[in-house]
Design a protein around this motif. Structure first.
Motif, PDB file in Angstrom:
ATOM      1  N   ARG A  91       0.820  -1.222   0.000  1.00  0.00           N
ATOM      2  CA  ARG A  91       0.000   0.000   0.000  1.00  0.00           C
ATOM      3  C   ARG A  91       0.848   1.265   0.000  1.00  0.00           C
ATOM      4  N   GLU A  92       1.881   1.283   0.834  1.00  0.00           N
ATOM      5  CA  GLU A  92       2.675   2.498   1.009  1.00  0.00           C
ATOM      6  C   GLU A  92       3.691   2.743  -0.101  1.00  0.00           C
ATOM      7  N   TYR A  93       4.266   1.663  -0.623  1.00  0.00           N
ATOM      8  CA  TYR A  93       5.415   1.848  -1.517  1.00  0.00           C
ATOM      9  C   TYR A  93       5.230   1.317  -2.919  1.00  0.00           C
ATOM     10  N   ARG A  94       4.330   0.375  -3.117  1.00  0.00           N
ATOM     11  CA  ARG A  94       4.208  -0.224  -4.449  1.00  0.00           C
ATOM     12  C   ARG A  94       2.756  -0.442  -4.829  1.00  0.00           C
ATOM     13  N   GLU A  95       1.995   0.605  -4.812  1.00  0.00           N
ATOM     14  CA  GLU A  95       0.592   0.494  -5.167  1.00  0.00           C
ATOM     15  C   GLU A  95       0.422  -0.089  -6.563  1.00  0.00           C
ATOM     16  N   ASP A  96       1.404   0.169  -7.443  1.00  0.00           N
ATOM     17  CA  ASP A  96       1.351  -0.383  -8.794  1.00  0.00           C
ATOM     18  C   ASP A  96       1.416  -1.913  -8.787  1.00  0.00           C
TER      19      ASP A  96
END
Length: 171
Positions: A91-96
């Motif tokens: 969620r915080e760093y790699r939403e992609d």
């Protein structure tokens, strides 16, 4: 390449300590540029390391850990993370990555962890030691590679090495 092409039982030259009787270790190749969401999440979690001495980073057992499964002639390596760490990092760093890796998070937990990667090969090697299971050595390099290619890429500074301990120890 399949699982057998990215998992080896071998002596890891970068970890040799000069003894004549070098220990064989389980080596898993990780391709951070792979389309495989599990490999991409493993790569992301390795960035979560906590620096000890300069240039040496440590992962907590619930950040990323290994579990072995053994059948008669096969050895499987499972890389796991806690659901909380997975949820926070994605969620915080790699939403992609969230959509591509959703099936990992949606699958049943293994020993309370999210199964990121499972590799297995045919071998009679048993990584269990008197103190429990051996850690797994991950060699990160873009693109699939043979074992010698991984080692030479590491020697040339084009690959990274990570030693991952047993899942759930010292939690």
């Amino acid at each position: 390449m399949g699982d057998a092409e990215q998992m080896w039982i071998t002596v890891v030259p970068a970890l040799e300590d000069g003894e004549e009787d070098e220990a064989e270790l389980v080596l898993v190749g990780i391709d951070p540029a792979s389309g495989d969401p599990g490999q991409r999440v493993v790569d992301m979690l390795l960035d979560r390391g906590h620096e000890g001495e300069e240039g040496v980073f440590y992962l907590l057992p619930f950040d990323l850990g290994v579990r072995y499964e053994r059948t008669v002639d096969r050895l499987a390596v499972l890389l796991l993370t806690s659901p909380e760490v997975y949820d926070h990092m994605v969620r915080e760093y790699r939403e992609d990555l969230a959509g591509a890796a959703a099936h990992l998070r949606g699958a049943p937990l293994v020993d309370g962890g999210v199964l990121l990667l499972r590799r297995e090969i045919t071998t009679d090697f048993d990584p269990a030691t008197g103190d429990g299971n051996q850690p797994v050595v991950l060699l990160l390099r873009e693109g699939p590679a043979t074992e010698p290619d991984l080692f030479s890429a590491f020697d040339e500074g084009e690959a990274a090495l990570a030693v991952v301990g047993t899942w759930g120890e010292d939690e």
